[in-house]
Design a protein around this motif. Structure first.
Motif, short mmCIF file in Angstrom:
data_model
loop_
_atom_site.label_atom_id
_atom_site.label_comp_id
_atom_site.label_asym_id
_atom_site.label_seq_id
_atom_site.Cartn_x
_atom_site.Cartn_y
_atom_site.Cartn_z
N GLU A 1 -8.85 -6.41 17.78
CA GLU A 1 -9.47 -5.55 16.78
C GLU A 1 -8.45 -5.16 15.73
OE1 GLU A 1 -10.45 -1.40 18.05
OE2 GLU A 1 -9.94 -2.18 20.03
N GLY A 2 -8.96 -4.67 14.61
CA GLY A 2 -8.08 -4.25 13.53
C GLY A 2 -8.88 -3.78 12.34
N ASP A 3 -8.19 -3.53 11.25
CA ASP A 3 -8.81 -3.10 10.01
C ASP A 3 -8.56 -4.16 8.95
OD1 ASP A 3 -9.73 -0.53 10.87
OD2 ASP A 3 -7.65 0.12 10.87
N ALA A 4 -9.50 -4.28 8.02
CA ALA A 4 -9.38 -5.24 6.92
C ALA A 4 -10.12 -4.69 5.71
CB ALA A 4 -9.98 -6.59 7.34
N PRO A 5 -9.78 -5.19 4.52
CA PRO A 5 -10.54 -4.79 3.34
C PRO A 5 -11.92 -5.45 3.37
CG PRO A 5 -8.93 -6.46 2.75
CD PRO A 5 -8.69 -6.11 4.19
N LYS A 6 -12.91 -4.78 2.80
CA LYS A 6 -14.26 -5.37 2.74
C LYS A 6 -14.29 -6.58 1.82
CE LYS A 6 -16.76 -1.14 3.82
NZ LYS A 6 -17.78 -0.17 3.36
N VAL A 7 -13.62 -6.49 0.69
CA VAL A 7 -13.44 -7.60 -0.24
C VAL A 7 -12.06 -7.45 -0.86
CG1 VAL A 7 -15.88 -7.97 -0.84
CG2 VAL A 7 -14.51 -6.35 -2.18
N GLY A 8 -11.57 -8.52 -1.45
CA GLY A 8 -10.28 -8.43 -2.10
C GLY A 8 -9.97 -9.68 -2.89
N PHE A 9 -8.79 -9.67 -3.48
CA PHE A 9 -8.33 -10.84 -4.21
C PHE A 9 -6.82 -10.86 -4.23
CE2 PHE A 9 -8.08 -7.70 -7.57
CZ PHE A 9 -7.02 -8.11 -8.38
N SER A 10 -6.28 -12.02 -4.57
CA SER A 10 -4.84 -12.16 -4.74
C SER A 10 -4.57 -13.13 -5.88
CB SER A 10 -4.18 -12.67 -3.46
OG SER A 10 -2.77 -12.63 -3.60
#
Length: 132
Positions: free
Chosen positions: A59-68
């Motif tokens: 388990e963990g945390d992540a952004p819902k959407v993103g870009f680079s």
């Protein structure tokens, strides 16, 4: 995670002026569409966050959407994956894809309304899957 000033420093460090301008435009678009402030997740500028837990127990945390703003292309991260988004991708404009990534070489060549809809649907999909 990183702060707004970290995000601004990260974008300012992008060497290619076109890629930097595209990143600045995408930053404002994603901020407006998600209603979230950007956070730096390593080299990903993320918006919103969710907690995931796999059957394996990981388990963990992540952004819902993103870009680079990567050297070869801007990478959009669509966290639920791109299955089910074919209708939008067919109207987006020139791009390539990975499992959860959309690679865009020129932001001006794609349809901004399609990007907005892609972001909106991806956030709603994450909220549906993980509670939002």
């Amino acid at each position: 995670m990183g702060t707004r000033s970290d995000v601004e420093e990260f974008i300012a460090s992008v060497e290619n002026p076109k890629r930097r301008a595209d990143a600045e435009a995408l930053l404002e678009l994603m901020k407006r569409v998600t209603g979230e402030e950007p956070e730096l997740w390593g080299s990903i500028i993320g918006f919103g966050r969710y907690h995931y837990k796999y059957e394996s127990g990981r388990e963990g945390d992540a952004p819902k959407v993103g870009f680079s703003p990567r050297k070869p292309a801007i990478t959009l991260y669509v966290m639920p994956g791109l299955a089910g988004y074919e209708d939008l991708l067919s109207r987006l404009g020139p791009h390539t894809t990975g499992k959860s990534c959309v690679y865009i070489k020129d932001l001006e060549a794609i349809d901004p309304e399609v990007v907005e809809e892609l972001i909106t649907r991806a956030v709603a999909h994450i909220d549906e899957l993980y509670g939002g």
